[in-house]
Structures are given as structure tokens and as C-alpha cells.
Design a protein around this motif. Structure first.
Motif, PDB file in Angstrom:
ATOM      1  N   LEU A 274      83.713  -1.385   3.279  1.00  0.00           N
ATOM      2  CA  LEU A 274      83.355  -0.608   4.389  1.00  0.00           C
ATOM      3  C   LEU A 274      84.055  -1.281   5.800  1.00  0.00           C
ATOM      4  O   LEU A 274      84.282  -2.557   5.903  1.00  0.00           O
TER       5      LEU A 274
ATOM      6  N   SER B 241      82.557   1.572   9.959  1.00  0.00           N
ATOM      7  CA  SER B 241      81.487   2.092   9.091  1.00  0.00           C
ATOM      8  C   SER B 241      80.183   0.822   8.929  1.00  0.00           C
ATOM      9  O   SER B 241      79.128   1.640   8.791  1.00  0.00           O
ATOM     10  N   ALA B 242      80.571  -0.272   8.787  1.00  0.00           N
ATOM     11  CA  ALA B 242      79.666  -1.058   8.382  1.00  0.00           C
ATOM     12  C   ALA B 242      78.530  -1.398   9.700  1.00  0.00           C
ATOM     13  O   ALA B 242      77.403  -1.267   9.500  1.00  0.00           O
TER      14      ALA B 242
ATOM     15  N   PHE C 263      77.738   1.266  11.646  1.00  0.00           N
ATOM     16  CA  PHE C 263      77.040   2.507  11.783  1.00  0.00           C
ATOM     17  C   PHE C 263      75.711   2.176  10.776  1.00  0.00           C
ATOM     18  O   PHE C 263      74.814   2.816  10.893  1.00  0.00           O
ATOM     19  N   VAL C 264      76.067   1.591   9.690  1.00  0.00           N
ATOM     20  CA  VAL C 264      74.890   1.210   8.931  1.00  0.00           C
ATOM     21  C   VAL C 264      73.918   0.137   9.386  1.00  0.00           C
ATOM     22  O   VAL C 264      72.761   0.378   9.500  1.00  0.00           O
ATOM     23  N   SER C 265      74.522  -0.927   9.943  1.00  0.00           N
ATOM     24  CA  SER C 265      73.549  -1.904  10.440  1.00  0.00           C
ATOM     25  C   SER C 265      72.761  -1.225  11.608  1.00  0.00           C
ATOM     26  O   SER C 265      71.662  -1.774  11.845  1.00  0.00           O
ATOM     27  N   GLN C 266      73.376  -0.659  12.491  1.00  0.00           N
ATOM     28  CA  GLN C 266      72.641  -0.138  13.606  1.00  0.00           C
ATOM     29  C   GLN C 266      71.933   1.318  13.375  1.00  0.00           C
ATOM     30  O   GLN C 266      71.246   1.843  14.514  1.00  0.00           O
TER      31      GLN C 266
END
Lengths: 712, 207
Positions: free
Chosen positions: B132, B136-137, B139-142
Motif C-alpha cells: 500500500l 492508501s495506508a 486512508f485505511v488507518s484513519q
């Protein structure tokens, strides 16, 4: 009877944790495939011809020039000469071709002659609706006339309106259908993976068992994507006519906004009476709404404050020549909350009373007084109500006025009927199989968390298979019913599977199965943790036999795993520029009642999303119809406005995650926080500028008109 | 009152006309920046489908398109790159965002033939398979996504924004990401994600 109850809050390892959504990486890297992303070399492109008229009779349809185009594989008339079209966007014909461009040319080559008929597309002015308005019977409780005439009563009257909105799903409605000799494959964009195949089967008179449905991701639904729909049926026929090649038909954006679903409007003349201390004594509402040619149902008025002693309510459904209504995130509740809370705020202003005090004063006529009382306190604290509130219109002297407003909500949210299968393999791997769908609310993550918790494993050790109709059926995702349904069925199937495993390993460990539990990747004795074996070793005892166990949630008998019924309080803090009419969001507070929260991170996102959707509705969104031509004036995303990232201000969500709330089991959260947003913002604007803007959205035009004292 | 089917003055029809007249310019540009083994380029393209070569994520791709086909539709329907989504289809929502020559673009408003010879980067090219990109990463963690349909466009817009503003303020993020729309209401997470990605990328100076 196995013990399915949720583990005590303090013992939970996975449930209740702020785990990031498990399909997040697939989505944010563009790898997630939606129905509209279907790509195969033999794919054909389907397209609809829709009516440009709001009301017309079809005189003739000529498909010849479309059929003769090279690359066109199928052309079908959907309507027939003599048919009466009741709204712009109604389906007239469909084509399939080897490219989208050819399909578009083919659509253009279809010749349709219409006999245009008179139409009605606007309902705001009820006096112009004539026979198109159908009045439902009046409902009367107590003696409203007497209460309104009481010499001591303070009476406030107002007109309020909330327009039709469209769902505007970013992935438009549609599907891919491949109708082969041996069966039919359907790749839909749906909130109803387990049920949509049966719906299509009925329309096609084709065996439901031969329809395979697959969907991994859906680009938004919000209540509008449950059925196979006319275009789904047409896509199937186009595929059949094209020798069984797959056909993709997704609605064009303009059609999505006209026929992909809309929320009914809500207009009302409301009169409320109260004693000088704020005790509400009487309510009278004359409401009307449209949801297309079928009219529009009555919002539940008065909202939440249902037990006002003296009431008179009447409602008219106005049949308009516009696309049909579909369920929208808490059907009829946002309208009801807006109409009710606006009238109550106006009452508070007339009484020179703080509306929080007015709400407090009247909580006994609601179904959950204690909940709302605590929430009013909490929300007031979070938005600093006492510090920032002022009497209506008595705020800042400059052109930019700040104001606060509040609203109330209630919803059910009990779990739907759902089945789930848990498989434990001898190699220790675990599979969860469930015919559900993740509409973006985080269903995948929630199911996985519940299974992992139950089996004492990390989420990474659980493989979830969902999104097709060969799996154990689960209900459609509507009514905030999914999380309760799938978490309960997953809990049960996983408890059942674990019990089978414990029965296998107990003799090996020389204990009874009831003495064992699964925790932290081990099977261990409840009262002697040192006596244990690893999950892998335990599963190896299965030999060559995997465990496969079912679990089911019955909507009517949730057995304590999920329940229904919540309340919420929402407050808005806005600034209004009285020279330009622009409303700016400062802060929004959503205090929401919930049950057991499986994943607080995703729960927060649900609330944020619901609030932002409400901000769109409060400030921007409206389906604008042209009375003369009968056409929708803004069937695109340039003029059908949605809020952008800079329009939302600060959003504060608050959930009570306490043992008292938790013991109610899981309760859906998607809808309740979407209910009171428009109402709270409209009230904040009235508080800021000193006058009621009689209808939303609170666009500069409507705000300035209200400030000038004329109707927009 | 009777009316025939309306002529259907769609944007497609409009672009088709523009596309034909502007192809001479496109062809000249392509000659200057010829790629390895591209299709032989005709001086004029259209009105029928013509072979063109696009440089997508660093690799030349040969396709045959009509001049009226947008870059977005060419990617989605012919190349199989479906990360960029077709939503508003007229330059409003940003779901189709890609980078062209390092600049953020709505691929629904660029004709495929006009993208010849230019460096097109899509979400698929942002990170190697199985990895990622920091944006992109974040957007996942937040949790800057729900249904995810607007997300690839947001991620590309955020990448382009951070390339130009490596250390943005909250206000700059709100302004810089103003060209993308979300229906699920993920902006709270998106704001945090872009700020988190900025921090991550400053640390690693990720490409």
C-alpha cells in the motif's frame, strides 16, 4: 442449549476494539471490484433510452435504425405504443453493443413518437395539486380546539418544507448479467445479495436456483438498491438476445438521479400550543408530500413527542409525474424530525425560552425520557450550549451571525434474519460463510471480529466469505438491521463450531468440554490456564473431518444478542453571513444511543457519514423540477449539490459505551444519526439570523429571501 | 402537442465534434514524444476507431479507440484499469482522478487520443502489488472511506496534492481536496488521512 451470550465487556479481546476496516486496503488501492468494474473481453455494454417527458403516451417506437448499426447485438422496446409514461426517465427501450459508444449511437437511433400529456411535478403549493392530492383521514386525540383556545396558551404557527432528495449513489444502479444456456450469472450493485436473485427470477419466470449472484463491493445504496429493477430484467434479456454474452448496464448519471431513487418531500403547516412554562398542550399539523406518482407517505408527526395530549394531524399524498420513491436512510424520519423540531424551536423562540429547556420540559411525552435527558446534558456540554446560545436573533451585531440549534431522533435497529456457517479445518484455518454484503458500514470487519472473539483468535486468522447467494442467506441491508443480524448469527455459528472442537479435544485433555474455553489462540481450562493446547494442535485432533456449523438470528427472537430502539440528540453550531446568505458549519455534535458496539472506530465513521449526509441535505441538496417542461433541472452532480470536504466543519460524535448500554446487545447505527441533522442546522440558522427560513436547503437564495421577509 | 425524440445534445456528442478537429494537434505532440514500439500514428484520427498508444503506469499500451472516447472510458473499458471510477462523468466529482505528467486530472474530461505521449499514472500504479502506498495506508488507518467508490480518486488527488504541498495545514487540505466528492460522508477520515500521509511521506520521502 449452548450459551451464546456475549462475553463480558472486560473479557473481550477483539469485539469493542478500534480495528481498521479489513477491506480498507482493497478499496484505497483501487483493487476492490464493483459490479461497474466488471471487465471481460466478451463483455457487451447495455444502455437505456428513457423518456424525456414527464407525462406522455407512446405513439410509436421504431428500433430499425438502432438494430442496423454495426456492433449492436440486441435492441428491445420496453414500452409499447399506447403505454402511458408517468415520469421523465421512465424506461422506453434498451440496447446492447460491443462498445459503450456504439450503444450510445444505437440509443440515439431509436425513434419514439410521444403524445405529450399534462403533468404535475411540483408539490410545494398544495393548492395547485388539485385532484392529485389525496387526503388521508384526520387523526384527532384529545380536544385540540379547546387547547388552542385556552386563554393562557402561547400558540405558534409555521410553514416548513423539505424537498425531494435523490440518493445519488456514486456507483449508479445497475448490474452485469450473463444468461447462459445452463444458468444465469448476476453481478449486481445491491444491498440484497441473498434476495436479489429471487427477485430477478420472479420477473424472468426463471428458476431462482439457477441464478448465481456475486457482489464483493457496492458503491453506495442508502436504501435504494434492494430490487433487481426494471433495468436488471432488461439486462438479462439483452444478454439472452446476444447469445448469452455478459451485458453490463449501469444507469447514466442523469438517469441515476431521476429513477435510481429519491426520498419523499415533507411540507407542513404546523400549529403548537404551550403553557407559559413551556409545557406543550396541543399540536396540529396539515402535512403533504410526494414520492412520485404514488404520492408520499406521512412522516410520523409529531415526531418523538408523540404523547402530546391534544393533537390533530392530517396528511395529503401528492401524486407527481416524477421518478418513484425508494427507502432512504431512516425512511420518513428526517422529514418528521425537521418538521417537528422546527415548530418546537419556533415555539421556544416565542416563549423566549432556551429550546434545550423546552425539550427537557416535555420529555415525559416521549418514549425514552431518561435517555434524552442525559443526552441533552451531554450534547449541551460538548457544544458548549450554555456559553454559546443566545435568544433568537440576539447574537453578534455584525453581518456574520452565529447560532445554535438542536434536534431529536429515534430508531429501531434490531437485527434482521440471518444465517451463518463457521468452518474449522483440521489445519486450524477458519472460514465464515454468510450471504450478506458490506455496504460500506464495515460489515466484513464486524463479522470477522465476532468470529475471532468467539474462537479466541486474532482477526487475521479468520477468513470471511461473503457476497454471493450460494452462502447461508442473510437479510438485505436496510433499516440498520445488518449489524445486529450478522453479529448474532456469526456468534451462534462460531459458538456451535467451537463447542464441536471442544468436544473433540476434551477427552484428549482429560476434561469435560464445559471446562474449556478458547482464548488467545489456545484451548485452555477455564480455571487452570496452564492446562492448555494451541489452537493448531486442537484442530489437528479433528483428523480429516472439518467442523461445519450453522447459526441463525431470528428477527422475532434475537435472544438477547441484539435488540431494538434508540434515541439521539443532535446539535448544530453555524455561522450565517447575512449579506451573502451563506451558511457555514462550525461544529456538529451527535450524541447517539447504541447497544453493544462491535467496533467504535467504524461506529464513529457511521455517525460522521450520517451527519455529513445531513449537512448536504440541510445546505445544498434538492431535486429541482421545472413546472413548465416537467423535467428535472439538475440531474447531474454540478447542480445537484453535495457537500465537499471544506463544507462540514468539526463533527463530534458521542456514544455511551457502558455496561448498561452494552447489555442490550447489538443495535444498528447506520440510520439514527442521519435523522436530526437537517433539523438541528435549520434551527441553528433561525437562532442565528432571527427569522425562520421556511424551507430547506438553506441556500443563499432561501436565507436571503427569509431575511427580506418574502417567500423564496 | 406532439414531439419527436429530442436530438440528444449530450456532452459525448459535443466532445466527439471537438475531438475530430483537435486530433491534428494530438498527433503532432505524439510524434515528438514517440514511445518504444508504438502503433504507427496516422496524421488524422477518426471519425472511426484508430490505433493509439498510451503510456500508463510507465508501460506503453496499444488500444484502438474512437476519437470521442475519454481517457477514463478507455482505461475502464479497454485496458481493464477500473480503479478510476465513472461517477459524475463531467468533471465535477473527482472519482476518475489520475495523474497526467505529474498533475492531477479528471480522466473523464480528457480524450484518450489527447493523452497520447503523456505520462499517465493511475491508482493501480501507485504501489507494487500487495503493497500500500502511504496515502492508501493512511486512508485505511484513519478510516477515510466507507463504500470506497470515491476513494481511489481521493487517494490520487491526495497524492498529487501532497506532491505539491508536502507539509499542508488542515485548511490547505480542505482546499486542496475540494475537487472530490463523497456520498457516504468520509471527509472526517479523509482530512486526517491526508495529514497522516503527509507525515509518513516526509519521513520516508516516498515516490
Amino acid at each position: 442449549m449452548p450459551d451464546y451470550s456475549w462475553p463480558p465487556m472486560n473479557d473481550r479481546r477483539v469485539i469493542g476494539k478500534r480495528i481498521s476496516r479489513l477491506d480498507g486496503g482493497a478499496k484505497s488501492s483501487g483493487r476492490a471490484k464493483y459490479a461497474s468494474d466488471f471487465y471481460r473481453k466478451d463483455l457487451l455494454f447495455g444502455m437505456l433510452l428513457t423518456s424525456p417527458h414527464a407525462h406522455a403516451k407512446i405513439v410509436s417506437i421504431n428500433l430499425d435504425d438502432a438494430k442496423s448499426l454495426k456492433g449492436v447485438t440486441a435492441v428491445r422496446a420496453i414500452a409499447a405504443p399506447g403505454d402511458e409514461i408517468q415520469w421523465e426517465g421512465a424506461e422506453i427501450a434498451a440496447v446492447a453493443a460491443t462498445s459503450e459508444e456504439i450503444a450510445r449511437d444505437a440509443i440515439r437511433n431509436i425513434k419514439v413518437e410521444y403524445q405529450v400529456l399534462p403533468h404535475l411535478v411540483k408539490e410545494e403549493d398544495l393548492s395547485k395539486a388539485g385532484p392529485r392530492a389525496k387526503a388521508a383521514g384526520e387523526q384527532v386525540t384529545g380536544d385540540p380546539d379547546k387547547a388552542f383556545q385556552d386563554a393562557d396558551a402561547v400558540v405558534v404557527e409555521g410553514f416548513y418544507g423539505i424537498p425531494v432528495l435523490t440518493h445519488c449513489c456514486l456507483e449508479s444502479h445497475g448490474n452485469v448479467v450473463e444468461w447462459r444456456q445452463d444458468g444465469l450469472n448476476l453481478w449486481p450493485s445491491t444491498q440484497n445479495v441473498s434476495g436479489i436473485g429471487g427477485d430477478l427470477a420472479t420477473s424472468l419466470k426463471y428458476p431462482a436456483g439457477k441464478i448465481k449472484v456475486e457482489m464483493d463491493y457496492i458503491g453506495g445504496g442508502f436504501g435504494s438498491k434492494f430490487a433487481a429493477d426494471r433495468w436488471g430484467v432488461e439486462t438479462a434479456y439483452l444478454s439472452q438476445m446476444s447469445g448469452g454474452r455478459p451485458v453490463k448496464l449501469m444507469l447514466e448519471r442523469r438517469d441515476e438521479l431521476m429513477i435510481g431513487g429519491n426520498r419523499p418531500s415533507g411540507f407542513a403547516k404546523i400549529k403548537v400550543a404551550a403553557k407559559k412554562d413551556g409545557t406543550i398542550t396541543a399540536w396540529q399539523s396539515e402535512s403533504w408530500a410526494t414520492g412520485g406518482i404514488g404520492g408520499g407517505g406521512s412522516p410520523p408527526l409529531p415526531y418523538v413527542f408523540t404523547e402530546i395530549p391534544n393533537k390533530r394531524m392530517s396528511h395529503s399524498a401528492v401524486a407527481t409525474n416524477t421518478g418513484g420513491v425508494r427507502a432512504w436512510r431512516a425512511p420518513n424520519h428526517p422529514q418528521a424530525s425537521y418538521l417537528t423540531c422546527s415548530a418546537l424551536e419556533d415555539l421556544a423562540a416565542k416563549l423566549k425560552m432556551d429550546p434545550v429547556d423546552l425539550f427537557m420540559k416535555n420529555l415525559e411525552v416521549t418514549a425514552r425520557a431518561d435517555t434524552y435527558r442525559a443526552q441533552l446534558v451531554k450534547a449541551s456540554e460538548l457544544i458548549e450550549w450554555k456559553k454559546n446560545w443566545h435568544q433568537r436573533g440576539e447574537g453578534d451585531p455584525g453581518p456574520v451571525k452565529r447560532g445554535l440549534g438542536l434536534a431529536i431522533n429515534t430508531w429501531g435497529g434490531g437485527g434482521h434474519t440471518s444465517q451463518c456457517r463457521t468452518i474449522i479445518n483440521p489445519d486450524g484455518s477458519v472460514q465464515i460463510e454468510i450471504g450478506s454484503q458490506d455496504v460500506g458500514s464495515g460489515t466484513r470487519t464486524v463479522i470477522t471480529q465476532v468470529a475471532a472473539e468467539t474462537l479466541g483468535l486474532p482477526v487475521g486468522s479468520v477468513q470471511l466469505v461473503m457476497g454471493n447467494n450460494s452462502l447461508p442467506p442473510s437479510g438485505p441491508s436496510g433499516g440498520s438491521t445488518t449489524v445486529g443480524g450478522v453479529s448474532s448469527s456469526t456468534r451462534k455459528s462460531s459458538v456451535n463450531a467451537l463447542n464441536k472442537l471442544l468436544e473433540t479435544v476434551a477427552p484428549v485433555m482429560g476434561v469435560q468440554p464445559e471446562q474449556l474455553k478458547a482464548v488467545d489462540g489456545r484451548i485452555q481450562m477455564k480455571d487452570n490456564p496452564s492446562k492448555s493446547m494451541t489452537w493448531q494442535a486442537a484442530c489437528a485432533k479433528l483428523g480429516t473431518n472439518k467442523i461445519s456449523e450453522m447459526g441463525a438470528n431470528d428477527q422475532r427472537k434475537p435472544e438477547g444478542l441484539n435488540s431494538s430502539g434508540v434515541g439521539g440528540i443532535q446539535m448544530a453550531d453555524v455561522s450565517v453571513d447575512t449579506e451573502t446568505g451563506i451558511v457555514k458549519m462550525n461544529r456538529f455534535v451527535a450524541v447517539q444511543d447504541v447497544g453493544l458496539v462491535v467496533n467504535p472506530k467504524l461506529a464513529d465513521s457511521q455517525i460522521h457519514g450520517a451527519v455529513i449526509m445531513g449537512i448536504c441535505g440541510a445546505l445544498m441538496e434538492e431535486r429541482v423540477m421545472d413546472a413548465y417542461t416537467g423535467r428535472m433541472l439538475n440531474p447531474d452532480m454540478e447542480f445537484y449539490k453535495l457537500a465537499g470536504i471544506g463544507d462540514i466543519g468539526e463533527i463530534i460524535s458521542h456514544l455511551d459505551i457502558t455496561p448498561e448500554h452494552d447489555k442490550r446487545g447489538v443495535i444498528g447505527l447506520g440510520e439514527p444519526p442521519a435523522i436530526g441533522v437537517v433539523a438541528a442546522i435549520a434551527n441553528a440558522v433561525a437562532n442565528a439570523i432571527g427569522v425562520r427560513v421556511p424551507r430547506v436547503p438553506l441556500t443563499p437564495m432561501h436565507v436571503l429571501a427569509a431575511l427580506e421577509g418574502r417567500n423564496a | 402537442m406532439k414531439s419527436k425524440n429530442p436530438p440528444g445534445t449530450s456532452r459525448r456528442g459535443f466532445i466527439r465534434g471537438v475531438g475530430i478537429t483537435s486530433t491534428a494537434v494530438g498527433a503532432v505532440v505524439l510524434e515528438k514524444t514517440a514511445l518504444a514500439e508504438p502503433f504507427a500514428v496516422a496524421k488524422t484520427i477518426g471519425p472511426d476507431a484508430a490505433p493509439i498508444t498510451l503510456k500508463v503506469n510507465g508501460k506503453p499500451v496499444n488500444i484502438i479507440v474512437e476519437p470521442r472516447v475519454t481517457l477514463l472510458d478507455a482505461m475502464r473499458n479497454q485496458i481493464g484499469l477500473t480503479g478510476a471510477k465513472r461517477v459524475c462523468d463531467r468533471g465535477t466529482c473527482g472519482a476518475c482522478t489520475v495523474m497526467i505528467d505529474g498533475k492531477v486530472n479528471y480522466s473523464c474530461t480528457v480524450l484518450a487520443i489527447d493523452a497520447q505521449g503523456r505520462d499517465i499514472q493511475t491508482i493501480e500504479g501507485l504501489a507494487p502489488a500487495g503493497k500500500l502506498h502511504p496515502v492508501s495506508a493512511a486512508f485505511v488507518s484513519q478510516d477515510g472511506q466507507q463504500c470506497g467508490y470515491c476513494t481511489p480518486g481521493f487517494v490520487m488527488a491526495a497524492k498529487g496534492f501532497l506532491d505539491r504541498n508536502p507539509d499542508p495545514s488542515y485548511e490547505q487540505v480542505e482546499h486542496g481536496l475540494g475537487g472530490n466528492l463523497c456520498r457516504c460522508g468520509t471527509y472526517v477520515g479523509v482530512r486526517k488521512a491526508v495529514l497522516e500521509a503527509a507525515k509518513e511521506m516526509k519521513g520516508s520521502r516516498h515516490a
